[in-house]
Write an enzyme that holds these catalytic residues in place. Structure first.
Site, short mmCIF file in Angstrom:
data_model
loop_
_atom_site.label_atom_id
_atom_site.label_comp_id
_atom_site.label_asym_id
_atom_site.label_seq_id
_atom_site.Cartn_x
_atom_site.Cartn_y
_atom_site.Cartn_z
CE LYS A 22 -3.98 -1.81 2.58
NZ LYS A 22 -5.00 -1.56 1.55
NE ARG B 55 -11.13 -9.42 -2.49
CZ ARG B 55 -11.43 -8.51 -3.40
NH1 ARG B 55 -11.72 -8.88 -4.65
NH2 ARG B 55 -11.45 -7.24 -3.08
N1 BES Z 1 -8.33 -3.57 4.19
C1 BES Z 1 -8.43 -3.14 2.84
C2 BES Z 1 -9.72 -2.36 2.57
C3 BES Z 1 -9.81 -0.99 3.18
C4 BES Z 1 -9.33 0.10 2.49
C5 BES Z 1 -10.44 -0.79 4.38
C6 BES Z 1 -9.45 1.37 3.03
C7 BES Z 1 -10.56 0.47 4.93
C8 BES Z 1 -10.07 1.55 4.24
C9 BES Z 1 -8.44 -4.34 1.91
O1 BES Z 1 -7.69 -5.43 2.31
C10 BES Z 1 -7.86 -3.87 0.61
O2 BES Z 1 -6.71 -3.55 0.60
N2 BES Z 1 -8.69 -3.85 -0.43
C11 BES Z 1 -8.25 -3.41 -1.69
C12 BES Z 1 -8.83 -4.36 -2.72
C13 BES Z 1 -8.28 -4.14 -4.10
C14 BES Z 1 -6.82 -4.55 -4.14
C15 BES Z 1 -9.07 -4.96 -5.07
C16 BES Z 1 -8.78 -2.00 -1.90
O3 BES Z 1 -9.88 -1.71 -1.46
O4 BES Z 1 -8.04 -1.18 -2.45
MN MN Z 2 -5.66 -5.28 1.68
#
Ligand code: BES
Ligand code: MN
Ligand code: ZN
Length: 495
Positions: free
Chosen positions: A279, A353
């Site tokens: 990230k 997921r």
């Molecule tokens: N934990 C994150 C989702 C999230 C993002 C929660 C911001 C709270 C605030 C999750 O694991 C994630 O990183 N999701 C990705 C999915 C994508 C790679 C398809 C996302 O939402 O960017």
């Molecule tokens: Mn994630």
């Protein structure tokens, strides 16, 4: 904090502080009117002089009342009588609680809890008193070297009602204080930093809850059992971490419960770096909240145990840390889930997921009548719904309806989004049964569609709480949601 229901008249009740709700036309609501009469219309004069406007959330402490059995009166603005709603009622309670917690009072009587409020009966009026006061009194577990902040003096909060409403008021305060305790546990766990709250820490917390409540049972599966069960998807997320994964099973068995259990599956990523699909650094600290789904399962089960509710609830919590390293899962890696379906991991940041799918498959052994998973699953959910509604997706209209209704009743709302094959097609993979990501479009929905592939034959709903579980900015911290929603949903299914 203790909550008490009493029958009688607020104006005759001895207290450190009586909390009076006043509309912006200067009229005191509920039993506040009789108290103002006792005070020779002092409140009416104060509002007429403009010292208090009755704007929603405004507060004014009147010390040294001189007349009547209350030492002080705390005026709380209720806003316009025409716009009076359950929402303004809850807002006024929060302001009242914040002001009371700052004052040198150990006992308050909330004299506007009997005010007629749209869609809010005596039970919910009382329940929100206990929930909002507990919420306001909550303090983040302090990990500071300086000495601790002084604890507020407030010990008891009372609601005085008519004899006819006493039963409902008492039940409301009891349920509200149990929900408050459950939500506080959720907030405590979620607010802890990732270096303290690891999968192992969560497992110990679960064991502790089982020791505290004889109705709660706990089992923790480690890596060896996961491998034996074929949880290749779950295990792939933790491959880069020095912290061992845990699958926590937290079971509440209420006495007298006959029906099959409800399963609650909570995402427990104790820190989400994104893994190899790392990230951006901005705001990454907030990914310590990525286990709030798990924490809400702890909170809901704690509430059920405090209430001794006659129901069975199985909490299933896959707990992992998502880290990059030389042993981490890489984009393009293919893993085999417990269901046998293979997954191409195109993005290691779509890890929620990957752990939930194996936990959902595992839930089948409990023959649950309904399964609800709770997860901070997608940033796309925050874009779609913001901070006010959790997203709800379900393969069963009955389950969806019961969660939507529970959200309305508890004021911890969710909004239904579609599940449909068209979206599922976006998960196509050239190399495995499907991929773990489907591009940016409809990201919250395609994430749910991924989970749908593992819940065929189950009555299942998914709650994406990425926008509602915590707040960012100056007041950064966990909200305790969706514990009130889950508890309302469970209480409607007793037996
Ligand atoms: N934990 C994150 C989702 C999230 C993002 C929660 C911001 C709270 C605030 C999750 O694991 C994630 O990183 N999701 C990705 C999915 C994508 C790679 C398809 C996302 O939402 O960017
Ligand atoms: Mn994630
Ligand atoms: Zn995540």
């Amino acid at each position: 904090m203790e909550f008490k229901a009493e029958s009688g008249a607020a104006r005759r009740t001895r207290t450190d502080c009586v909390v009076i709700g006043v509309h912006d036309d200067g009229v005191a609501a509920g039993s506040g009117a009789a108290i103002d009469a006792l005070l020779s219309a002092r409140i009416a004069r104060i509002t007429a002089a403009g010292d208090f406007t009755g704007r929603l959330g405004e507060t004014l402490m009147l010390p040294d009342l001189g007349k009547g059995p209350a030492a002080r009166a705390l005026l709380v603005g209720l806003g316009g009588a025409k716009t009076w709603s359950r929402r303004s009622y809850r807002k006024a309670l929060t302001s009242a609680a914040n002001a009371a917690l700052k004052a040198p009072v150990s006992d308050v009587v909330v004299a506007f809890a009997d005010a007629e409020t749209p869609d809010t009966d005596a039970y919910y009026r009382a329940r929100f008193v206990a929930e909002q006061f507990t919420h306001a009194a909550y303090r983040v577990p302090a990990i500071r070297s300086a000495k601790k902040a002084k604890a507020p003096q407030l010990k008891t909060v009372r609601v005085i009602g008519s004899a006819a409403e006493l039963g409902d008021t008492r039940r409301g305060l009891r349920d509200g204080s149990a929900i408050g305790a459950g939500a506080s546990l959720t907030r405590d766990l979620a607010n802890l930093p990732g270096n303290v709250c690891t999968p192992t820490y969560l497992a110990r917390e679960a064991e502790r809850m089982a020791r505290e409540h004889s109705s709660v049972h706990c089992k923790v599966l480690g890596e060896r059992e996961m491998r034996r069960l074929g949880m290749g998807s779950l295990m792939s997320v933790t491959a880069g971490s020095a912290q061992p994964p845990k699958l926590i099973v937290l079971e509440y068995r209420g006495r007298g419960a006959k029906a099959d259990p409800i399963a609650l599956v909570g995402k427990g990523v104790t820190f989400d770096t994104g893994g190899i699909s790392l990230k951006d650094p901005g705001g990454m600290d907030e990914m310590k909240f990525d286990m709030t789904g798990a924490a809400s399962v702890f909170g809901a089960i704690k509430t059920m145990a405090l209430l001794n509710a006659p129901i069975r609830v199985v909490g299933i919590i896959p707990a992992v840390e998502n880290m990059p390293s030389g042993t981490a899962t890489k984009p393009g890696d293919i893993v085999t889930s417990m269901s046998g379906q293979t997954i191409e991991v195109l993005n290691t940041d779509a890890e929620g997921r990957l752990i939930l799918c194996d936990a959902l498959t595992y839930s089948r052994r409990f023959k649950p009548r309904e399964v609800v998973d709770i997860a901070t699953l997608t940033g796309a959910c925050v874009i779609a719904l913001g901070a006010h509604n959790s997203a709800l997706m379900s393969n069963d209209d009955g389950v969806a309806e019961s969660l939507l209704a529970a959200g309305q009743r508890s004021s911890d709302t969710c909004w239904r989004m579609p599940l449909a094959e068209e979206y599922q097609e976006q998960l196509k993979s050239n190399f495995a049964d499907f991929a773990n990501v489907a591009g940016r479009d409809g990201g919250a929905i395609t994430a749910a569609c991924f989970l749908w592939k593992f819940t065929v034959g189950l009555k299942w709903a998914h709650l994406d709480i990425a926008g509602t579980a915590y707040v960012t900015g100056a007041a950064k911290g966990a909200t305790g949601r969706p514990v009130p929603l889950l508890v309302d949903y469970l209480l409607a299914k007793l037996g």
